[in-house]
Design a protein around this motif. Structure first.
Motif, PDB file in Angstrom:
ATOM      1  N   SER A  90       0.635  -1.511   0.008  1.00 18.22           N
ATOM      2  CA  SER A  90       0.013   0.410  -0.052  1.00 18.22           C
ATOM      3  C   SER A  90       0.725   1.172   0.126  1.00 18.22           C
ATOM      4  CB  SER A  90      -0.588   0.517   1.054  1.00 18.22           C
ATOM      5  OG  SER A  90       0.439  -0.462   2.085  1.00 18.22           O
ATOM      6  N   ALA A  91       1.829   1.087   0.707  1.00 17.32           N
ATOM      7  CA  ALA A  91       2.807   2.638   0.529  1.00 17.32           C
ATOM      8  C   ALA A  91       3.693   2.441  -0.959  1.00 17.32           C
ATOM      9  CB  ALA A  91       3.723   2.657   2.006  1.00 17.32           C
ATOM     10  N   PHE A  92       3.751   1.617  -0.790  1.00 18.86           N
ATOM     11  CA  PHE A  92       4.045   1.598  -2.676  1.00 18.86           C
ATOM     12  C   PHE A  92       3.552   2.634  -3.989  1.00 18.86           C
ATOM     13  CE2 PHE A  92       5.403  -0.442  -6.848  1.00 18.86           C
ATOM     14  CZ  PHE A  92       6.706   0.141  -7.071  1.00 18.86           C
ATOM     15  N   CYS A  93       1.858   1.877  -3.502  1.00 19.57           N
ATOM     16  CA  CYS A  93       1.628   2.404  -4.463  1.00 19.57           C
ATOM     17  C   CYS A  93       1.151   3.438  -3.855  1.00 19.57           C
ATOM     18  CB  CYS A  93      -0.281   1.567  -3.853  1.00 19.57           C
ATOM     19  SG  CYS A  93      -0.157  -0.094  -4.353  1.00 19.57           S
ATOM     20  N   ASP A  94       1.008   4.021  -2.892  1.00 19.36           N
ATOM     21  CA  ASP A  94       0.998   5.396  -2.917  1.00 19.36           C
ATOM     22  C   ASP A  94       2.096   6.488  -3.065  1.00 19.36           C
ATOM     23  OD1 ASP A  94      -1.452   5.499  -0.913  1.00 19.36           O
ATOM     24  OD2 ASP A  94      -0.368   5.191   1.030  1.00 19.36           O
ATOM     25  N   ILE A  95       3.252   6.059  -3.105  1.00 20.46           N
ATOM     26  CA  ILE A  95       4.191   6.618  -3.735  1.00 20.46           C
ATOM     27  C   ILE A  95       4.565   6.826  -5.099  1.00 20.46           C
ATOM     28  CG2 ILE A  95       6.772   6.605  -3.993  1.00 20.46           C
ATOM     29  CD1 ILE A  95       7.180   4.730  -0.920  1.00 20.46           C
ATOM     30  N   LYS A 151       4.437   1.278  10.523  1.00 18.08           N
ATOM     31  CA  LYS A 151       2.604   2.339  11.174  1.00 18.08           C
ATOM     32  C   LYS A 151       2.241   2.000   9.908  1.00 18.08           C
ATOM     33  CE  LYS A 151       2.969   6.399  13.206  1.00 18.08           C
ATOM     34  NZ  LYS A 151       4.524   7.684  13.077  1.00 18.08           N
ATOM     35  N   LEU A 152       2.361   1.920   9.145  1.00 22.77           N
ATOM     36  CA  LEU A 152       1.288   1.615   7.691  1.00 22.77           C
ATOM     37  C   LEU A 152       0.483   0.527   7.452  1.00 22.77           C
ATOM     38  CD1 LEU A 152       2.687   3.457   4.979  1.00 22.77           C
ATOM     39  CD2 LEU A 152       1.304   4.872   5.938  1.00 22.77           C
ATOM     40  N   ASP A 153       1.782  -0.453   8.311  1.00 17.82           N
ATOM     41  CA  ASP A 153       0.948  -1.968   8.274  1.00 17.82           C
ATOM     42  C   ASP A 153       0.022  -2.080  10.067  1.00 17.82           C
ATOM     43  OD1 ASP A 153       1.100  -4.660   6.792  1.00 17.82           O
ATOM     44  OD2 ASP A 153       2.664  -5.306   8.421  1.00 17.82           O
ATOM     45  N   GLU A 154       0.602  -1.482  11.169  1.00 20.78           N
ATOM     46  CA  GLU A 154       0.035  -2.300  12.326  1.00 20.78           C
ATOM     47  C   GLU A 154       0.337  -0.763  12.948  1.00 20.78           C
ATOM     48  OE1 GLU A 154       3.380  -4.663  14.724  1.00 20.78           O
ATOM     49  OE2 GLU A 154       4.551  -4.593  12.726  1.00 20.78           O
ATOM     50  N   ASP A 155      -0.778  -0.661  13.896  1.00 21.72           N
ATOM     51  CA  ASP A 155      -1.017  -0.070  15.456  1.00 21.72           C
ATOM     52  C   ASP A 155       0.805  -0.386  15.805  1.00 21.72           C
ATOM     53  OD1 ASP A 155      -1.411   1.358  16.821  1.00 21.72           O
ATOM     54  OD2 ASP A 155      -3.330   0.372  17.463  1.00 21.72           O
ATOM     55  N   ILE A 156       1.295   0.475  16.428  1.00 23.23           N
ATOM     56  CA  ILE A 156       2.262   0.186  16.862  1.00 23.23           C
ATOM     57  C   ILE A 156       2.506   1.092  18.488  1.00 23.23           C
ATOM     58  CG2 ILE A 156       3.847  -0.839  15.190  1.00 23.23           C
ATOM     59  CD1 ILE A 156       5.222   2.097  14.795  1.00 23.23           C
ATOM     60  N   GLY A 157       1.591   1.592  18.142  1.00 20.76           N
ATOM     61  CA  GLY A 157       0.884   2.879  19.901  1.00 20.76           C
ATOM     62  C   GLY A 157       2.382   4.030  19.392  1.00 20.76           C
ATOM     63  N   SER A 158       2.863   4.894  20.782  1.00 17.90           N
ATOM     64  CA  SER A 158       4.018   5.761  20.654  1.00 17.90           C
ATOM     65  C   SER A 158       5.361   5.045  20.200  1.00 17.90           C
ATOM     66  CB  SER A 158       3.471   5.647  22.042  1.00 17.90           C
ATOM     67  OG  SER A 158       2.535   6.905  22.815  1.00 17.90           O
ATOM     68  N   VAL A 159       6.292   6.194  19.190  1.00 22.55           N
ATOM     69  CA  VAL A 159       7.390   4.681  19.045  1.00 22.55           C
ATOM     70  C   VAL A 159       8.165   4.991  20.387  1.00 22.55           C
ATOM     71  CG1 VAL A 159       8.906   5.440  16.604  1.00 22.55           C
ATOM     72  CG2 VAL A 159       6.170   5.916  16.405  1.00 22.55           C
ATOM     73  N   LYS A 160       9.155   4.516  20.398  1.00 22.50           N
ATOM     74  CA  LYS A 160      10.048   5.021  21.129  1.00 22.50           C
ATOM     75  C   LYS A 160      11.566   5.618  20.204  1.00 22.50           C
ATOM     76  CE  LYS A 160      10.021   0.095  22.425  1.00 22.50           C
ATOM     77  NZ  LYS A 160       9.609   0.261  23.995  1.00 22.50           N
ATOM     78  N   PRO A 161      12.181   6.218  21.321  1.00 24.66           N
ATOM     79  CA  PRO A 161      13.009   7.243  21.001  1.00 24.66           C
ATOM     80  C   PRO A 161      14.138   6.169  19.658  1.00 24.66           C
ATOM     81  CG  PRO A 161      12.811   7.381  23.314  1.00 24.66           C
ATOM     82  CD  PRO A 161      11.717   6.396  22.408  1.00 24.66           C
ATOM     83  N   LEU A 162      14.241   7.358  18.953  1.00 25.50           N
ATOM     84  CA  LEU A 162      15.299   6.294  17.836  1.00 25.50           C
ATOM     85  C   LEU A 162      16.461   5.994  18.234  1.00 25.50           C
ATOM     86  CD1 LEU A 162      14.489   8.851  14.250  1.00 25.50           C
ATOM     87  CD2 LEU A 162      13.805   6.990  15.437  1.00 25.50           C
TER      88      LEU A 162
END
Length: 330
Positions: A150-155, A308-319
């Motif tokens: 889906s991301a590839f399609c959007d791009i 994040k486009l593929d699954e609900d991951i909640g709040s992102v951890k610090p990089l």
């Protein structure tokens, strides 16, 4: 024999004994490092074996114990349990696992972009993203090539509602494609594609996903947080030796092929193995002014956006939770 000649001979023997004892001591002091691949042998792993054959790890005071794997989850589980020091797996899986709370970090990323492609049949070629519309695509859960379609399609401004993903078991994807039950399947350029083309005698139309903007982190080395703390010096030496092994493989792909062939029971032909090795070398950039395997923070953040486009991951951890470049610094 004169007294002088006898003395020279005794000195020479003593020196030889000292050298032999020193070498034996160095060998005895070599530290084991357990390295687990996430999958069975393939050309991607060739540089480890060439480096071992050339003594590059031994020179670093290491004895790598290289082992095949049965998937990224199993490899990461063994890492957490302390059975392995390093696991070798696609970076995207490590990032996803870390986000879910696994206490590990990427310590080197050799493929910032996975060399993955979609292949199709010559009579129904998919050569541009727009050609995907109206086609059926094989998909398996967790599969890199189609999980982010889906991301590839959007791009690429493709109407993804016109692309039919058919979910199936991972082992069924390629056979279903070869039987023309689906139009498109994803493959690794560094592994599957050379094998398929030799087996079928077909040159498949290929749509290169990175070329059209889909950057999914590939070949990565991962260590546990506790391992990084306790064995940092060992891991640093291992990464330095890896860089030398990668350079040696670029310079001598035929040599790497021969070494890998020697340990790969039931592997493909030399021609296929060398194609895999050469494709792997081409997929691993040498960062300007940085050590081999250097991790760009932007690659990590972009990967998180894909997840994040593929699954609900909640709040992102610090990089900083996902990687460290500290072990690559000289």
């Amino acid at each position: 024999m004169s007294h002088a000649a006898g003395l020279v001979r005794r000195v020479a023997l003593t020196a030889s004994a000292v050298i032999a004892a020193t070498l034996a001591s160095q060998s005895a002091m070599a530290e084991d490092i357990n390295v687990r691949f996430s999958w069975k042998l393939k050309g991607e792993y060739g540089f480890f074996y060439l480096g071992e054959q050339k003594g590059l790890y031994k020179d670093a005071g290491l004895t790598p114990k290289l082992g095949e794997g049965a998937g990224a989850q199993a490899a990461l589980g063994a890492l957490i349990q302390g059975q392995e020091d390093v696991v070798v797996l696609p970076g995207i899986f490590a990032i996803s696992a870390i986000q879910k709370g696994m206490p590990v970090k990427i310590i080197a990323l050799y493929q910032p972009t996975t060399p993955i492609a979609l292949i199709s049949h010559p009579d129904k070629p998919v050569k541009t993203p727009k050609d995907l519309e109206g086609k059926t695509v094989a998909h398996a859960v967790g599969e890199t090539g189609t999980s982010y379609l889906s991301a590839f399609c959007d791009i690429n401004k493709v109407d993804c509602s016109k692309v039919k993903k058919i979910q199936m078991d991972a082992q069924s994807r390629v056979p279903q494609f070869l039987q023309k039950q689906v139009d498109v399947v994803s493959v690794y350029r560094t592994n599957d594609l050379p094998v398929l083309e030799e087996r079928t005698g077909t040159t498949f139309p290929t749509l290169d996903l990175p070329e059209y903007g889909l950057g999914v982190p590939g070949l990565a080395l991962v260590a546990s947080n506790s391992g990084i703390e306790k064995k940092g010096a060992t891991l640093r030496k291992f990464l330095t030796a890896n860089a030398k092994a990668i350079d040696a493989t670029r310079a001598d792909p035929a040599g790497a092929t021969a070494v890998l062939k020697g340990v790969w029971q039931g592997g493909p032909s030399d021609k296929v193995i060398q194609k895999q090795i050469e494709a792997t070398s081409a997929s691993m950039p040498s960062p300007d002014g940085k050590p081999m395997g250097w991790i760009d923070e932007k690659v990590i953040s972009n990967a998180i956006e894909l997840i994040k486009l593929d699954e609900d991951i909640g709040s992102v951890k610090p990089l900083s939770s996902f990687y460290t470049n500290e072990l690559l610094k000289q």
